[in-house]
Design an enzyme around this catalytic site. Sequence first.
Site, PDB file in Angstrom:
ATOM      1  N   GLN A   1       0.873  -1.175   0.000  1.00 55.86           N
ATOM      2  CA  GLN A   1       0.000   0.000   0.000  1.00 55.86           C
ATOM      3  C   GLN A   1       0.910   1.225   0.000  1.00 55.86           C
ATOM      4  OE1 GLN A   1      -3.629  -0.544   0.012  1.00 55.86           O
ATOM      5  NE2 GLN A   1      -2.758  -2.533  -0.577  1.00 55.86           N
TER       6      GLN A   1
ATOM      7  N   ARG B   1      -4.497   3.855   4.390  1.00 52.18           N
ATOM      8  CA  ARG B   1      -3.800   4.549   3.320  1.00 52.18           C
ATOM      9  C   ARG B   1      -4.178   3.919   1.978  1.00 52.18           C
ATOM     10  NH1 ARG B   1       0.796   5.054   5.599  1.00 52.18           N
ATOM     11  NH2 ARG B   1       1.897   5.973   3.836  1.00 52.18           N
TER      12      ARG B   1
ATOM     13  N   ALA C   1     -11.850   2.480   4.267  1.00 48.52           N
ATOM     14  CA  ALA C   1     -10.885   1.620   3.576  1.00 48.52           C
ATOM     15  C   ALA C   1     -10.014   2.421   2.600  1.00 48.52           C
ATOM     16  CB  ALA C   1     -11.623   0.514   2.845  1.00 48.52           C
ATOM     17  N   HIS C   2      -9.096   1.732   1.983  1.00 49.22           N
ATOM     18  CA  HIS C   2      -8.133   2.409   1.101  1.00 49.22           C
ATOM     19  C   HIS C   2      -8.807   3.016  -0.128  1.00 49.22           C
ATOM     20  CE1 HIS C   2      -7.027  -1.852  -0.639  1.00 49.22           C
ATOM     21  NE2 HIS C   2      -8.301  -1.714  -0.475  1.00 49.22           N
ATOM     22  N   ASN C   3      -8.293   4.175  -0.511  1.00 51.63           N
ATOM     23  CA  ASN C   3      -8.733   4.882  -1.719  1.00 51.63           C
ATOM     24  C   ASN C   3     -10.162   5.398  -1.651  1.00 51.63           C
ATOM     25  OD1 ASN C   3      -6.495   2.777  -2.989  1.00 51.63           O
ATOM     26  ND2 ASN C   3      -6.480   4.819  -3.897  1.00 51.63           N
TER      27      ASN C   3
END
Lengths: 352, 352, 352
Positions: free
Chosen positions: A201, A221, A242-244
């Site tokens: 990540q 991240r 969560a990511h993004n």
Amino acid sequence: MTSITAHQLAQLLNGRIEGNPNATAHRIAKIEEATEGCLSFVANPKYEEYLYTTQASILIVNETLELQRPVQSTLIRVKDAYSAFAYLLELYAAQSNQKREGIEQPCFIHPDAVIEEGAYIGAFSYIGAHAHIGRGAQIYPLCYIGDRARIGASSLLYAGVVVYHDCEIGERVIIHSGTVIGSDGFGFAPQDDGQYKKIPQMGKVIVEDDVEIGANTTIDRATMGATIIHRGVKLDNLIQIAHNVEIGSHTAIAAQAGISGSTKIGKYCVIGGQAGLVGHIQIADHTRINAQSGVTKSIQYPGAAITGTPAFDYKSALKSQAIFRNLPNLEKRVRELEETVRQLLAEKERVS
Amino acid sequence: MTSITAHQLAQLLNGRIEGNPNATAHRIAKIEEATEGCLSFVANPKYEEYLYTTQASILIVNETLELQRPVQSTLIRVKDAYSAFAYLLELYAAQSNQKREGIEQPCFIHPDAVIEEGAYIGAFSYIGAHAHIGRGAQIYPLCYIGDRARIGASSLLYAGVVVYHDCEIGERVIIHSGTVIGSDGFGFAPQDDGQYKKIPQMGKVIVEDDVEIGANTTIDRATMGATIIHRGVKLDNLIQIAHNVEIGSHTAIAAQAGISGSTKIGKYCVIGGQAGLVGHIQIADHTRINAQSGVTKSIQYPGAAITGTPAFDYKSALKSQAIFRNLPNLEKRVRELEETVRQLLAEKERVS
Amino acid sequence: MTSITAHQLAQLLNGRIEGNPNATAHRIAKIEEATEGCLSFVANPKYEEYLYTTQASILIVNETLELQRPVQSTLIRVKDAYSAFAYLLELYAAQSNQKREGIEQPCFIHPDAVIEEGAYIGAFSYIGAHAHIGRGAQIYPLCYIGDRARIGASSLLYAGVVVYHDCEIGERVIIHSGTVIGSDGFGFAPQDDGQYKKIPQMGKVIVEDDVEIGANTTIDRATMGATIIHRGVKLDNLIQIAHNVEIGSHTAIAAQAGISGSTKIGKYCVIGGQAGLVGHIQIADHTRINAQSGVTKSIQYPGAAITGTPAFDYKSALKSQAIFRNLPNLEKRVRELEETVRQLLAEKERVS
């Protein structure tokens, strides 16, 4: 709190007095707990019943409030009782909260970190290499600020906040204890043998200005690029981002909700507690998502209200829920119809 | 990232070039954010629309991708674009992440603790009596490792992880910030007067090799014996694992799911976010449990997919959900039938 | 554990021996893992199958247990096998757990804090100004106790607990790692432009005596007054308690449940995991709320059991759920009725 009169309050809040202008309060309390000498307020109609029994000396109420019978307290009528009361609390808070400043020992500040003027670094906090702590930022004890992370001016991190390397926190942000910003997104590539391979990540988290984040919330991240919490967003406790993911400005999310990877949420949305959103969808501005909903599809038009799992239009869902509660009755009606029709058929048979 | 050409990438990934072998990338980005000079990828069909508009210099795509029209980017076709890209990220991560080593001061290491060679102990971390930190393990700042706990070689605990006494963490395990391993299970014996008496939780937690655990997750110690997270399991953030639970190898569990006491989950399962499982049940290998499901019964045969609360077969549940959305319509149809049948009966009455 | 004979156990537990009074155990284990030399128990009927195959030397069972065939182990029959076993675990725990005492360095104790006799303050813990740590309280490492906060005598805070300023923790309270007491309630006044204005949270949290709180749980301070967790309450991990909530004595709440602001919960209630309650409602004593329920209304009469989202009477809900699973079938029956009735109407048309 120092004493204040109804007259002074009315001037401060641009309100209208109903009762004794010399009534005096020296304590703030909730209407259901207020005693003589207290200042309180009523904004939510649920609490209007207390108007007629409270001993509160002064009450802030809405201009539009209609009394059913006389009250004992002096009223200050204002346009928006809730906001007016919030403003008073704020004045009171400003008076009683002390801004912390200076470096408390022992703490760990990497020689390559930059601490701007007026910042507070609490004992046992750790500031990594090339980290940047803005002017007047308050880093309470036991926080971890990773390498190259940035905390904007006047932001406040309570005890035990973790900000991973390279993440960026804006100005006037408040983050409560135990919250983790920048942990790895949950990204694993399934292999042919059913095992998982970690996807590094490489991205970061950006939290813009004037955001507030509750306790023990987690914001991962991005795999690449950034997970972004836009300006003015309010996040409650124990939320998973969560990511993004991207959360639009001035959206509010209640406790224990979870937003899955790469989902984009619009501005001015309200998301209830324990709601869950699948990944890779888009939610239009001004969407209202009810508590515990499970959102599986994008919402394209602004202003929708949805509920249920899977979530759909709020009003339709309420109708379906009402019938669900009576499903045994509906089934019984179908059974009776079947019996009646069977008899009709049998008679017809007999007749012919 | 240093520059890389399509030709070099094709060799590295054993892929086939479509376009200019000399195309060069010096940055990694998501397809929807990629600009000139970027290397990106498309694996999920949802993102294929970006193929035709992106300025990315090089794109990694699946061998089987069928283009609808020409694209500007140079393509590298590989068997599995997602895995190939993950592999590149990994190379990049290995290059940029620095393994930490050595003892940072101040930290607390009990004289009876053992710290193996090459380990990192961050500032303000606490290593209890007879604790064992394996070779090359990285204990970031502000962690707590209880008495007699063991952290295996090359494992990585981010800032603020707590491992209670006697718990065992395997090798190459990654644990994110705020996660708590080994807190007491929720065990209380109700007494005749309605009060609760604590059941001492005498067991421990065992986390086997190659497990990854997200941020702010909690794994309770067993009443007796051990709560076990088997090899290769991947746990997301804010997950609750109760006492005496066992999670089979290579199972993945998404954020905010909760597993109640003594439940045993098989290998290679996938459990969605916010799902909940009651205690004392068994879930067969390769079971897929949808997000927000409430699982109340054991799953005996491998490979089932379930959803809903209470959860049942995924495909059947989808059908029930579809009708649920139209329940008011079904009720209306029953009402109309009742009316029609009532008229039929009335006419029959009249006739006879 | 030192060896113990069936005879000694029977005396200790006031039980009746069935088998060999000289049978000896030197280890405690769960029935499904017990081997020769083990002491175990069976209370839950689900585990009775193990009675006939276990190698355990001694088993504690209920007086009322009816054996299907002979068993190999020596039985100790007692009134309540679960409680008797819990009592043994407690004796064992008291023997093996060492109470910590003294001030571990480095820690941070404000000169105006008061630490009573026999307390333990772990390394890297932070005790704020005018904080009060009661006699024999154990504050494990890496805790934060805010200004003017009070921790009662004999209470135990595991590593990494945060107690904000002015909060009060009673006596003999246990709080597990990562739990945050006293973070700001989620209170924001919406402004005309859709942005939010923070309502200062001026109140506190009161946790009464003999409460136990799991790991990574969050309890917000009140806007005014106090969020109150009454005597004997047991909270599991990752629970959200919002501002101004009140939880009645001896209520137990399972992991990941969430209680919204100003809701009052009665005494002796049981709330399942992942359940959610909206704000401003009241739940009567002895209410049982099933896991994952979404409670949207007050419960007025004691002793109700509810489930579902929105939650209603447990038994009715089970019936609705059963029909929900067969909704496609119900729809088919309606379709068939429609077809039959259509034919009846058509024939009638033909006839007349």
